[in-house]
Motif scaffolding. Sequence first.
Motif, mmCIF file in Angstrom:
data_model
loop_
_atom_site.group_PDB
_atom_site.id
_atom_site.type_symbol
_atom_site.label_atom_id
_atom_site.label_comp_id
_atom_site.label_asym_id
_atom_site.label_seq_id
_atom_site.Cartn_x
_atom_site.Cartn_y
_atom_site.Cartn_z
ATOM 1 N N PRO A 74 0.829 -1.216 0.000
ATOM 2 C CA PRO A 74 0.000 0.000 0.000
ATOM 3 C C PRO A 74 0.858 1.258 0.000
ATOM 4 O O PRO A 74 1.967 1.275 0.536
ATOM 5 C CB PRO A 74 -0.812 -0.121 1.296
ATOM 6 N N ILE A 75 0.341 2.285 -0.630
ATOM 7 C CA ILE A 75 1.011 3.586 -0.646
ATOM 8 C C ILE A 75 0.479 4.410 0.523
ATOM 9 O O ILE A 75 -0.734 4.598 0.648
ATOM 10 C CB ILE A 75 0.757 4.326 -1.962
ATOM 11 N N THR A 76 1.363 4.894 1.351
ATOM 12 C CA THR A 76 0.968 5.767 2.458
ATOM 13 C C THR A 76 0.807 7.197 1.949
ATOM 14 O O THR A 76 1.646 7.688 1.195
ATOM 15 C CB THR A 76 2.011 5.741 3.581
ATOM 16 N N ILE A 77 -0.283 7.824 2.330
ATOM 17 C CA ILE A 77 -0.507 9.231 1.998
ATOM 18 C C ILE A 77 -0.574 10.018 3.299
ATOM 19 O O ILE A 77 -1.382 9.717 4.176
ATOM 20 C CB ILE A 77 -1.808 9.422 1.189
ATOM 21 N N GLU A 78 0.303 11.003 3.431
ATOM 22 C CA GLU A 78 0.384 11.819 4.639
ATOM 23 C C GLU A 78 -0.085 13.229 4.308
ATOM 24 O O GLU A 78 0.516 13.914 3.490
ATOM 25 C CB GLU A 78 1.813 11.837 5.167
ATOM 26 N N ILE A 150 2.657 18.473 -3.260
ATOM 27 C CA ILE A 150 2.441 17.030 -3.260
ATOM 28 C C ILE A 150 3.713 16.379 -3.782
ATOM 29 O O ILE A 150 4.119 16.610 -4.925
ATOM 30 C CB ILE A 150 1.188 16.637 -4.076
ATOM 31 N N THR A 151 4.367 15.594 -2.937
ATOM 32 C CA THR A 151 5.662 15.013 -3.275
ATOM 33 C C THR A 151 5.695 13.545 -2.864
ATOM 34 O O THR A 151 4.878 13.080 -2.067
ATOM 35 C CB THR A 151 6.810 15.751 -2.575
ATOM 36 N N SER A 152 6.675 12.825 -3.403
ATOM 37 C CA SER A 152 6.925 11.445 -2.999
ATOM 38 C C SER A 152 8.413 11.173 -3.155
ATOM 39 O O SER A 152 8.944 11.216 -4.272
ATOM 40 C CB SER A 152 6.123 10.465 -3.859
ATOM 41 N N PRO A 166 6.062 -3.458 -8.597
ATOM 42 C CA PRO A 166 5.715 -4.597 -7.733
ATOM 43 C C PRO A 166 6.884 -4.989 -6.833
ATOM 44 O O PRO A 166 8.048 -4.961 -7.243
ATOM 45 C CB PRO A 166 5.395 -5.714 -8.738
ATOM 46 N N GLY A 167 6.562 -5.360 -5.601
ATOM 47 C CA GLY A 167 7.578 -5.799 -4.666
ATOM 48 C C GLY A 167 8.368 -4.683 -4.019
ATOM 49 O O GLY A 167 9.270 -4.937 -3.218
ATOM 50 N N THR A 168 8.065 -3.440 -4.351
ATOM 51 C CA THR A 168 8.799 -2.293 -3.812
ATOM 52 C C THR A 168 7.848 -1.386 -3.054
ATOM 53 O O THR A 168 6.783 -1.031 -3.571
ATOM 54 C CB THR A 168 9.476 -1.495 -4.946
ATOM 55 N N GLN A 169 8.234 -1.006 -1.843
ATOM 56 C CA GLN A 169 7.424 -0.090 -1.054
ATOM 57 C C GLN A 169 7.612 1.329 -1.568
ATOM 58 O O GLN A 169 8.713 1.879 -1.479
ATOM 59 C CB GLN A 169 7.812 -0.161 0.417
ATOM 60 N N PRO A 170 6.582 1.956 -2.134
ATOM 61 C CA PRO A 170 6.749 3.328 -2.632
ATOM 62 C C PRO A 170 6.964 4.295 -1.466
ATOM 63 O O PRO A 170 6.515 4.060 -0.340
ATOM 64 C CB PRO A 170 5.420 3.618 -3.339
ATOM 65 N N ALA A 171 7.682 5.372 -1.748
ATOM 66 C CA ALA A 171 7.809 6.429 -0.750
ATOM 67 C C ALA A 171 6.440 7.036 -0.496
ATOM 68 O O ALA A 171 5.597 7.088 -1.395
ATOM 69 C CB ALA A 171 8.785 7.499 -1.242
#
Length: 290
Positions: A74-78, A150-152, A166-171
């Motif tokens: 899952p992508i975390t949104i802060e 809005i950044t990542s 896939p298999g990588t945790q997005p920032a």
Amino acid sequence: ATPTSFEIADASGHSMGLPVHYDPRSGIAHANVPNGSWLLLVRAFGATMRFGRADFQVAGAPVSVAVSVAPMPPITIEVTRDFASASDVSQWAPGNLMLVGADDFSAESGLRWLLSREDGNETHYAIAIFQPGRFWVSTTNPPSAYVASITSGGTDLAAAPLTVTPGTQPAPIAITLRNDFGTIAGKVDLSSPGAGGGPGEQPQVWIYAIPLFATTGALPESVLQDNGQFSFVDLAPGSYRVIACDAPQEIDFHSQEGLAAWSGKGQVVTVDPNGTANAELTVIHGGGSE
């Protein structure tokens, strides 16, 4: 058993709508596919999404394809609310964010809200995405606020796409909301040659405030009043090219080529935080390509 979907797509990732029959006991899927080059896309739905793809070719004979699936974390949104007053409240929700495929393969995307957590002036979300790819981020503003940044992972998502692997945790996607809106107030010269309309008729005029800065928001539009005046409210501070046209326009304000099409037209104004900019316009006949 984990719910699993199978999809046959062409080489660009567009679904062919071909039925795929899956036997969960054997773990084998069967499909009748014509000759050509194809993709097999596999999605496993559970606590964590899993995704796999395999390229294969059919040339007049049956083929067997093995697919490995990898987790799609899952992508975390802060979301941070940077408001002038602690009493100011604005709720942002995952529905305010959309991902638009930057490549053919990622043209169709899906998001679903997993959870949220409040922490002072911050809200934390976790979003599951259904498939990998590069995605442009599009946002709508919540009530009484705008997306100021809005950044990542150091990437400005207003100017560059988000990459999901896939298999990588997005920032995490970090969003800052502000509420120091600005306004544009203006007037259109209805006596100008492009204004149109017969004697005593109110001409039809479409008014746009083209952002001259990177943004994930929509193009601001305004309506002409009977006295020739118009206004844009709840604008993010920054510079805008304000134009009045005698026909609706499709304006690509995300690329330099799209902005160049309107160079020298209308009026450029700067909107300050909590400020009002003024514009006086003549009506443009046709579009920016002329």
